[in-house]
Scaffold this motif. Structure first.
Motif, PDB file in Angstrom:
ATOM      1  N   TYR A  70      42.539  37.884  42.345  1.00  0.00           N
ATOM      2  CA  TYR A  70      41.738  36.966  41.530  1.00  0.00           C
ATOM      3  C   TYR A  70      42.411  36.706  40.185  1.00  0.00           C
ATOM      4  CZ  TYR A  70      37.954  35.164  38.641  1.00  0.00           C
ATOM      5  OH  TYR A  70      37.210  34.396  37.780  1.00  0.00           O
ATOM      6  N   TYR A  71      42.816  37.768  39.498  1.00  0.00           N
ATOM      7  CA  TYR A  71      43.410  37.588  38.169  1.00  0.00           C
ATOM      8  C   TYR A  71      44.849  37.083  38.247  1.00  0.00           C
ATOM      9  CZ  TYR A  71      39.332  39.512  35.893  1.00  0.00           C
ATOM     10  OH  TYR A  71      38.051  39.683  35.434  1.00  0.00           O
ATOM     11  N   ASP A  72      45.566  37.470  39.300  1.00  0.00           N
ATOM     12  CA  ASP A  72      46.930  36.955  39.460  1.00  0.00           C
ATOM     13  C   ASP A  72      46.921  35.474  39.789  1.00  0.00           C
ATOM     14  OD1 ASP A  72      47.960  39.408  38.894  1.00  0.00           O
ATOM     15  OD2 ASP A  72      49.005  39.687  40.795  1.00  0.00           O
ATOM     16  N   LYS A  73      45.792  34.983  40.301  1.00  0.00           N
ATOM     17  CA  LYS A  73      45.674  33.553  40.577  1.00  0.00           C
ATOM     18  C   LYS A  73      45.652  32.767  39.273  1.00  0.00           C
ATOM     19  CE  LYS A  73      41.790  32.155  42.324  1.00  0.00           C
ATOM     20  NZ  LYS A  73      40.688  31.958  43.304  1.00  0.00           N
ATOM     21  N   THR A  74      45.081  33.366  38.234  1.00  0.00           N
ATOM     22  CA  THR A  74      45.063  32.724  36.917  1.00  0.00           C
ATOM     23  C   THR A  74      46.411  32.864  36.232  1.00  0.00           C
ATOM     24  OG1 THR A  74      42.702  33.215  36.689  1.00  0.00           O
ATOM     25  CG2 THR A  74      43.905  32.680  34.675  1.00  0.00           C
ATOM     26  N   VAL A  75      46.938  34.085  36.245  1.00  0.00           N
ATOM     27  CA  VAL A  75      48.258  34.362  35.654  1.00  0.00           C
ATOM     28  C   VAL A  75      49.016  35.222  36.650  1.00  0.00           C
ATOM     29  CG1 VAL A  75      49.507  35.454  33.769  1.00  0.00           C
ATOM     30  CG2 VAL A  75      47.376  34.266  33.295  1.00  0.00           C
ATOM     31  N   LYS A  76      50.021  34.662  37.278  1.00  0.00           N
ATOM     32  CA  LYS A  76      50.779  35.386  38.298  1.00  0.00           C
ATOM     33  C   LYS A  76      51.387  36.657  37.710  1.00  0.00           C
ATOM     34  CE  LYS A  76      54.212  34.742  41.928  1.00  0.00           C
ATOM     35  NZ  LYS A  76      55.192  33.805  42.553  1.00  0.00           N
ATOM     36  N   GLY A  77      51.017  37.784  38.301  1.00  0.00           N
ATOM     37  CA  GLY A  77      51.520  39.067  37.824  1.00  0.00           C
ATOM     38  C   GLY A  77      50.851  39.553  36.558  1.00  0.00           C
ATOM     39  N   GLY A  78      49.722  38.933  36.171  1.00  0.00           N
ATOM     40  CA  GLY A  78      49.121  39.243  34.877  1.00  0.00           C
ATOM     41  C   GLY A  78      48.043  40.316  34.889  1.00  0.00           C
ATOM     42  N   THR A  79      47.662  40.815  36.069  1.00  0.00           N
ATOM     43  CA  THR A  79      46.549  41.770  36.133  1.00  0.00           C
ATOM     44  C   THR A  79      46.868  43.065  35.384  1.00  0.00           C
ATOM     45  OG1 THR A  79      45.992  40.862  38.305  1.00  0.00           O
ATOM     46  CG2 THR A  79      44.919  42.917  37.662  1.00  0.00           C
ATOM     47  N   LYS A  80      48.060  43.579  35.580  1.00  0.00           N
ATOM     48  CA  LYS A  80      48.444  44.815  34.888  1.00  0.00           C
ATOM     49  C   LYS A  80      48.502  44.584  33.377  1.00  0.00           C
ATOM     50  CE  LYS A  80      50.992  46.946  38.690  1.00  0.00           C
ATOM     51  NZ  LYS A  80      52.297  47.463  39.164  1.00  0.00           N
ATOM     52  N   PHE A  81      48.933  43.402  32.981  1.00  0.00           N
ATOM     53  CA  PHE A  81      48.972  43.059  31.554  1.00  0.00           C
ATOM     54  C   PHE A  81      47.565  43.087  30.970  1.00  0.00           C
ATOM     55  CE2 PHE A  81      48.673  40.034  28.076  1.00  0.00           C
ATOM     56  CZ  PHE A  81      49.781  40.340  27.294  1.00  0.00           C
ATOM     57  N   LEU A  82      46.613  42.507  31.691  1.00  0.00           N
ATOM     58  CA  LEU A  82      45.222  42.507  31.235  1.00  0.00           C
ATOM     59  C   LEU A  82      44.705  43.938  31.138  1.00  0.00           C
ATOM     60  CD1 LEU A  82      42.542  41.101  30.555  1.00  0.00           C
ATOM     61  CD2 LEU A  82      42.113  40.894  33.015  1.00  0.00           C
ATOM     62  N   ARG A  83      44.983  44.752  32.154  1.00  0.00           N
ATOM     63  CA  ARG A  83      44.553  46.148  32.139  1.00  0.00           C
ATOM     64  C   ARG A  83      45.114  46.888  30.928  1.00  0.00           C
ATOM     65  NH1 ARG A  83      46.845  50.273  35.389  1.00  0.00           N
ATOM     66  NH2 ARG A  83      48.808  49.360  34.657  1.00  0.00           N
ATOM     67  N   ASP A  84      46.417  46.698  30.680  1.00  0.00           N
ATOM     68  CA  ASP A  84      47.058  47.388  29.555  1.00  0.00           C
ATOM     69  C   ASP A  84      46.484  46.921  28.221  1.00  0.00           C
ATOM     70  OD1 ASP A  84      48.604  48.722  31.361  1.00  0.00           O
ATOM     71  OD2 ASP A  84      50.394  47.489  31.081  1.00  0.00           O
ATOM     72  N   ALA A  85      46.205  45.617  28.103  1.00  0.00           N
ATOM     73  CA  ALA A  85      45.640  45.077  26.871  1.00  0.00           C
ATOM     74  C   ALA A  85      44.265  45.687  26.602  1.00  0.00           C
ATOM     75  CB  ALA A  85      45.549  43.566  26.953  1.00  0.00           C
ATOM     76  N   ILE A  86      43.467  45.821  27.661  1.00  0.00           N
ATOM     77  CA  ILE A  86      42.127  46.393  27.519  1.00  0.00           C
ATOM     78  C   ILE A  86      42.218  47.862  27.125  1.00  0.00           C
ATOM     79  CG2 ILE A  86      40.049  47.064  28.809  1.00  0.00           C
ATOM     80  CD1 ILE A  86      40.410  44.455  30.421  1.00  0.00           C
ATOM     81  N   LEU A  87      43.104  48.612  27.769  1.00  0.00           N
ATOM     82  CA  LEU A  87      43.238  50.039  27.445  1.00  0.00           C
ATOM     83  C   LEU A  87      43.710  50.255  26.009  1.00  0.00           C
ATOM     84  CD1 LEU A  87      44.770  51.494  30.743  1.00  0.00           C
ATOM     85  CD2 LEU A  87      42.373  51.466  29.991  1.00  0.00           C
ATOM     86  N   ILE A  88      44.605  49.405  25.544  1.00  0.00           N
ATOM     87  CA  ILE A  88      45.068  49.487  24.148  1.00  0.00           C
ATOM     88  C   ILE A  88      43.906  49.146  23.206  1.00  0.00           C
ATOM     89  CG2 ILE A  88      46.556  48.409  22.418  1.00  0.00           C
ATOM     90  CD1 ILE A  88      48.639  48.057  24.686  1.00  0.00           C
ATOM     91  N   TYR A  89      43.153  48.118  23.556  1.00  0.00           N
ATOM     92  CA  TYR A  89      41.990  47.728  22.743  1.00  0.00           C
ATOM     93  C   TYR A  89      40.987  48.867  22.642  1.00  0.00           C
ATOM     94  CZ  TYR A  89      37.589  45.309  21.682  1.00  0.00           C
ATOM     95  OH  TYR A  89      36.382  44.950  21.149  1.00  0.00           O
ATOM     96  N   LEU A  90      40.844  49.622  23.727  1.00  0.00           N
ATOM     97  CA  LEU A  90      39.885  50.724  23.764  1.00  0.00           C
ATOM     98  C   LEU A  90      40.450  52.018  23.169  1.00  0.00           C
ATOM     99  CD1 LEU A  90      38.511  50.172  27.391  1.00  0.00           C
ATOM    100  CD2 LEU A  90      37.379  49.549  25.240  1.00  0.00           C
ATOM    101  N   GLY A  91      41.734  51.978  22.800  1.00  0.00           N
ATOM    102  CA  GLY A  91      42.375  53.173  22.246  1.00  0.00           C
ATOM    103  C   GLY A  91      42.674  54.221  23.297  1.00  0.00           C
TER     104      GLY A  91
END
Length: 253
Positions: A230-251
């Motif tokens: 689902y998320y790679d459909k929006t940004v190819k290969g971007g799911t892990k990037f989104l996960r990492d961004a969220i984890l950094i945001y959460l500390g």
């Protein structure tokens, strides 16, 4: 009974080209090839084609269908019972949407006074039903029935303004997702804005929030191939990037 491609196409309403494609990808192989080189299908393949078409009606991808029917544990009778249950749900949702449209038409023509919250009932039910069909089992196992039911109830009780705001925010997140991914840095300002808006979007339906639950969902995006698709459909290969961004945001990274 035995059928050639053309006869099975006439029987099922599926084109011969589609049947040949199903053979090509290994989804529906013929029982045999006769001396003239024609594909021949038996009752077994007819039953399997019926299953495939039921799954397609429920908008299951060909890849997922192949995974389902190829499992040793696949049971045709149980599958038919599930099709029946899910198609009943789909019919109920469509009936609700038809009812909503009828009320909206009557309201526009001055026949009835329609409350704003009633204008989105069918759409919200569709969203909940689709989420349940795609991710319900995993989400319920991870967070429990009580949490998921509370989330669905919150969504169903959402006002017109909040529903429109949530939809608009989802579109904004998709646009921001693409821009943030281009930075290549999940800790960038854009990526952290993306993570913050993701939390804001969750709060429209979540009955309560915790960093642990948010992080768990982000990890599920990567671990579950359906979320990833689902998320790679929006940004190819971007799911892990989104996960990492969220984890950094959460500390947590």
């Amino acid at each position: 009974m035995e059928y050639t491609v053309n006869k099975l196409a006439q029987l099922s309403g599926v084109s011969g080209r589609t049947l040949r494609y199903y053979d090509q990808i290994g989804l529906l192989k013929p029982a045999r090839i006769n001396e003239s080189g024609y594909r021949i299908y038996s009752d077994k393949e007819v039953d399997l084609l019926q299953q495939i078409l039921f799954y397609r009606e429920l908008e299951v991808s060909l890849e997922d269908i192949m995974n389902i029917i190829s499992k040793p544990s696949f049971n045709e009778t149980e599958a038919l019972k599930n099709h029946y249950k899910n198609l009943r749900k789909k019919r109920d949702r469509l009936d609700k949407m038809i009812e909503t449209i009828e009320k909206t038409i009557a309201s526009k023509e001055g026949g009835i006074d329609m409350q704003d919250k009633d204008k989105f009932e069918g759409l919200k039910e569709k969203m909940i039903e689709e989420n349940e069909a795609k991710y319900g089992k995993e989400i319920r196992e991870k967070y429990g029935d009580e949490t998921v039911d509370a989330s669905n109830a919150k969504l169903m009780g959402m006002s017109q303004e909040k529903y429109e705001a949530m939809t608009s925010l989802g579109e904004e997140i998709n646009t921001l997702f693409k821009k943030a991914y281009e930075t290549g840095d999940p800790s960038s300002e854009l990526a952290q804005e993306l993570a913050a808006k993701h939390k804001e979007w969750l709060m429209y339906s979540w009955s309560s929030y915790s960093k642990e639950a948010h992080a768990g969902l982000a990890e599920m995006y990567v671990a579950d191939e359906r979320f990833t698709a689902y998320y790679d459909k929006t940004v190819k290969g971007g799911t892990k990037f989104l996960r990492d961004a969220i984890l950094i945001y959460l500390g947590m990274n």
